[in-house]
Design a protein around this motif. Structure first.
Motif, PDB file in Angstrom:
ATOM      1  N   ARG A 178       0.697  -1.125   0.104  1.00  0.00           N
ATOM      2  CA  ARG A 178      -0.055  -0.190  -0.014  1.00  0.00           C
ATOM      3  C   ARG A 178       0.862   1.264  -0.026  1.00  0.00           C
ATOM      4  O   ARG A 178       1.997   1.362   0.544  1.00  0.00           O
ATOM      5  CB  ARG A 178      -0.942  -0.026   1.089  1.00  0.00           C
ATOM      6  CG  ARG A 178      -1.626  -0.908   1.469  1.00  0.00           C
ATOM      7  CD  ARG A 178      -2.441  -1.036   2.715  1.00  0.00           C
ATOM      8  NE  ARG A 178      -3.336  -2.129   3.119  1.00  0.00           N
ATOM      9  CZ  ARG A 178      -2.999  -3.332   3.450  1.00  0.00           C
ATOM     10  NH1 ARG A 178      -1.681  -3.444   3.888  1.00  0.00           N
ATOM     11  NH2 ARG A 178      -3.740  -4.337   3.811  1.00  0.00           N
ATOM     12  N   THR A 179       0.304   2.216  -0.959  1.00  0.00           N
ATOM     13  CA  THR A 179       1.185   3.583  -0.888  1.00  0.00           C
ATOM     14  C   THR A 179       0.192   4.710  -0.763  1.00  0.00           C
ATOM     15  O   THR A 179      -0.926   4.580  -1.347  1.00  0.00           O
ATOM     16  CB  THR A 179       1.872   3.813  -2.173  1.00  0.00           C
ATOM     17  OG1 THR A 179       2.762   2.704  -2.311  1.00  0.00           O
ATOM     18  CG2 THR A 179       2.695   5.028  -2.101  1.00  0.00           C
ATOM     19  N   TYR A 180       0.240   5.523   0.374  1.00  0.00           N
ATOM     20  CA  TYR A 180      -0.472   6.755   0.454  1.00  0.00           C
ATOM     21  C   TYR A 180       0.184   8.156   0.290  1.00  0.00           C
ATOM     22  O   TYR A 180       1.312   8.076   0.470  1.00  0.00           O
ATOM     23  CB  TYR A 180      -0.769   6.758   2.003  1.00  0.00           C
ATOM     24  CG  TYR A 180      -1.735   5.397   2.524  1.00  0.00           C
ATOM     25  CD1 TYR A 180      -2.808   5.406   2.437  1.00  0.00           C
ATOM     26  CD2 TYR A 180      -0.851   4.605   3.313  1.00  0.00           C
ATOM     27  CE1 TYR A 180      -3.652   4.157   2.751  1.00  0.00           C
ATOM     28  CE2 TYR A 180      -1.717   3.669   3.943  1.00  0.00           C
ATOM     29  CZ  TYR A 180      -2.886   3.171   3.696  1.00  0.00           C
ATOM     30  OH  TYR A 180      -3.680   2.172   4.117  1.00  0.00           O
ATOM     31  N   SER A 181      -0.529   8.857  -0.444  1.00  0.00           N
ATOM     32  CA  SER A 181       0.065  10.157  -0.779  1.00  0.00           C
ATOM     33  C   SER A 181      -1.126  11.343  -0.717  1.00  0.00           C
ATOM     34  O   SER A 181      -2.134  11.081  -0.571  1.00  0.00           O
ATOM     35  CB  SER A 181       0.494  10.116  -2.261  1.00  0.00           C
ATOM     36  OG  SER A 181      -0.258   9.756  -3.341  1.00  0.00           O
TER      37      SER A 181
ATOM     38  N   LYS B 217      -4.728  10.175  -1.813  1.00  0.00           N
ATOM     39  CA  LYS B 217      -4.328   9.099  -2.783  1.00  0.00           C
ATOM     40  C   LYS B 217      -4.269   7.763  -2.009  1.00  0.00           C
ATOM     41  O   LYS B 217      -3.371   7.778  -0.977  1.00  0.00           O
ATOM     42  CB  LYS B 217      -3.498   9.639  -3.728  1.00  0.00           C
ATOM     43  CG  LYS B 217      -3.918  10.756  -4.476  1.00  0.00           C
ATOM     44  CD  LYS B 217      -2.640  11.185  -5.474  1.00  0.00           C
ATOM     45  CE  LYS B 217      -3.196  12.361  -6.538  1.00  0.00           C
ATOM     46  NZ  LYS B 217      -2.158  12.841  -7.102  1.00  0.00           N
ATOM     47  N   TYR B 218      -4.517   6.578  -2.625  1.00  0.00           N
ATOM     48  CA  TYR B 218      -4.188   5.249  -2.260  1.00  0.00           C
ATOM     49  C   TYR B 218      -3.815   4.230  -3.369  1.00  0.00           C
ATOM     50  O   TYR B 218      -4.472   4.370  -4.347  1.00  0.00           O
ATOM     51  CB  TYR B 218      -5.182   5.130  -1.453  1.00  0.00           C
ATOM     52  CG  TYR B 218      -5.166   3.242  -0.876  1.00  0.00           C
ATOM     53  CD1 TYR B 218      -4.206   3.036  -0.112  1.00  0.00           C
ATOM     54  CD2 TYR B 218      -6.133   2.431  -1.552  1.00  0.00           C
ATOM     55  CE1 TYR B 218      -4.204   1.627   0.001  1.00  0.00           C
ATOM     56  CE2 TYR B 218      -6.268   1.128  -1.139  1.00  0.00           C
ATOM     57  CZ  TYR B 218      -5.144   0.478  -0.206  1.00  0.00           C
ATOM     58  OH  TYR B 218      -5.088  -0.646   0.054  1.00  0.00           O
ATOM     59  N   ALA B 219      -2.628   3.719  -3.360  1.00  0.00           N
ATOM     60  CA  ALA B 219      -2.347   2.797  -4.606  1.00  0.00           C
ATOM     61  C   ALA B 219      -2.090   1.426  -3.811  1.00  0.00           C
ATOM     62  O   ALA B 219      -1.496   1.419  -2.640  1.00  0.00           O
ATOM     63  CB  ALA B 219      -1.324   3.320  -5.061  1.00  0.00           C
ATOM     64  N   TRP B 220      -2.516   0.545  -4.480  1.00  0.00           N
ATOM     65  CA  TRP B 220      -2.095  -0.961  -4.119  1.00  0.00           C
ATOM     66  C   TRP B 220      -1.439  -1.576  -5.096  1.00  0.00           C
ATOM     67  O   TRP B 220      -1.768  -1.456  -6.309  1.00  0.00           O
ATOM     68  CB  TRP B 220      -3.329  -1.605  -3.634  1.00  0.00           C
ATOM     69  CG  TRP B 220      -4.393  -1.861  -4.230  1.00  0.00           C
ATOM     70  CD1 TRP B 220      -4.610  -3.177  -5.012  1.00  0.00           C
ATOM     71  CD2 TRP B 220      -5.367  -1.105  -4.967  1.00  0.00           C
ATOM     72  NE1 TRP B 220      -5.275  -3.410  -5.908  1.00  0.00           N
ATOM     73  CE2 TRP B 220      -6.149  -2.246  -5.925  1.00  0.00           C
ATOM     74  CE3 TRP B 220      -5.719   0.058  -5.030  1.00  0.00           C
ATOM     75  CZ2 TRP B 220      -7.150  -1.606  -6.707  1.00  0.00           C
ATOM     76  CZ3 TRP B 220      -6.812   0.684  -5.698  1.00  0.00           C
ATOM     77  CH2 TRP B 220      -7.513  -0.399  -6.328  1.00  0.00           C
ATOM     78  N   ASN B 221      -0.745  -2.736  -4.672  1.00  0.00           N
ATOM     79  CA  ASN B 221      -0.129  -3.618  -5.856  1.00  0.00           C
ATOM     80  C   ASN B 221      -0.072  -4.949  -4.886  1.00  0.00           C
ATOM     81  O   ASN B 221       0.287  -5.115  -3.885  1.00  0.00           O
ATOM     82  CB  ASN B 221       1.195  -3.344  -6.072  1.00  0.00           C
ATOM     83  CG  ASN B 221       1.353  -4.115  -7.392  1.00  0.00           C
ATOM     84  OD1 ASN B 221       0.913  -5.088  -7.722  1.00  0.00           O
ATOM     85  ND2 ASN B 221       2.647  -3.792  -8.033  1.00  0.00           N
TER      86      ASN B 221
ATOM     87  N   ASN C 248      -5.091   2.244  -8.060  1.00  0.00           N
ATOM     88  CA  ASN C 248      -5.235   3.515  -7.278  1.00  0.00           C
ATOM     89  C   ASN C 248      -6.558   4.229  -7.073  1.00  0.00           C
ATOM     90  O   ASN C 248      -7.726   3.849  -7.836  1.00  0.00           O
ATOM     91  CB  ASN C 248      -4.083   4.425  -7.895  1.00  0.00           C
ATOM     92  CG  ASN C 248      -4.686   4.925  -9.172  1.00  0.00           C
ATOM     93  OD1 ASN C 248      -5.370   5.932  -9.309  1.00  0.00           O
ATOM     94  ND2 ASN C 248      -3.816   4.205 -10.166  1.00  0.00           N
TER      95      ASN C 248
ATOM     96  N   GLU D  48      -8.333   8.118  -5.847  1.00  0.00           N
ATOM     97  CA  GLU D  48      -8.150   9.331  -5.132  1.00  0.00           C
ATOM     98  C   GLU D  48      -9.353   9.886  -4.871  1.00  0.00           C
ATOM     99  O   GLU D  48     -10.390   9.932  -5.541  1.00  0.00           O
ATOM    100  CB  GLU D  48      -7.610  10.273  -6.359  1.00  0.00           C
ATOM    101  CG  GLU D  48      -7.370  11.532  -6.027  1.00  0.00           C
ATOM    102  CD  GLU D  48      -6.721  12.477  -6.957  1.00  0.00           C
ATOM    103  OE1 GLU D  48      -6.684  13.821  -6.970  1.00  0.00           O
ATOM    104  OE2 GLU D  48      -6.468  12.073  -8.006  1.00  0.00           O
TER     105      GLU D  48
ATOM    106  N   THR E 261      -5.500  -1.067 -12.488  1.00  0.00           N
ATOM    107  CA  THR E 261      -4.430  -1.350 -13.479  1.00  0.00           C
ATOM    108  C   THR E 261      -4.111  -2.727 -13.924  1.00  0.00           C
ATOM    109  O   THR E 261      -3.734  -3.153 -14.946  1.00  0.00           O
ATOM    110  CB  THR E 261      -3.034  -0.728 -13.208  1.00  0.00           C
ATOM    111  OG1 THR E 261      -2.743  -1.105 -11.865  1.00  0.00           O
ATOM    112  CG2 THR E 261      -3.259   0.733 -13.238  1.00  0.00           C
TER     113      THR E 261
END
Length: 155
Positions: free
Chosen positions: A44-47, A56-60, A69, A71, A88
């Motif tokens: 998880r990545t938050y920005s 924003k939040y992205a996951w893989n 992701n 937003e 994606t």
């Protein structure tokens, strides 16, 4: 063009002011999102800001979790949160998603809606897969967990 919409609603036994922040801050989603547990090693990545517009939040993750992701593109406390959801992997797609919070009795009626269109490989996929059946159960689980998270004592 083939479009779809998946909507689920639940009465959460908590005021909107307690439920809204659990949706408006992606870091809180680990407490209730039905997809957080499908991959224990989910990256998880938050920005952006911690909550509200621009968060924003992205996951893989693994094959089941996929990648994408989100937003927050609209946030009106404590009434609604609008999210741009982009997958994606496994299939690229953008799915506008909305949560609304309406007071009902001593609780809050939370409605979760995701819309999209079947394009490319997704169009073929859409011919034999019903998005409501595929995702609706997850929405129901998520709303139940959201209710439990809203009702639990704050740390």
């Amino acid at each position: 063009m083939s479009t779809y919409s998946v909507t689920r609603s639940a009465l959460i036994p908590a005021p909107a002011k307690d439920v809204f922040p659990l949706v408006n801050n992606f870091r809180e989603w680990t407490k209730w999102s039905p997809w957080e547990a499908v991959d224990p090693a989910l990256n998880r990545t938050y920005s952006g800001p911690e909550s509200g517009v621009g968060a924003k939040y992205a996951w893989n993750g693994n094959r089941k979790a996929g990648a994408g992701n989100m937003e927050i593109i609209g946030s009106q406390e404590p009434e609604n949160v609008n999210i741009r959801l982009e997958f994606t992997k496994p299939f690229p797609a953008v799915n506008p998603t909305t949560f609304t919070f309406v007071p009902e009795g001593t609780g809050t009626r939370v409605t979760w809606t995701m819309t999209g269109e079947h394009k490319g490989i997704g169009k073929v996929f859409g011919l034999f897969m019903n998005m409501d059946k595929m995702v609706g159960g997850d929405f129901e689980k998520g709303l139940a967990s959201l209710g439990a998270a809203a009702a639990s004592p704050k740390a």
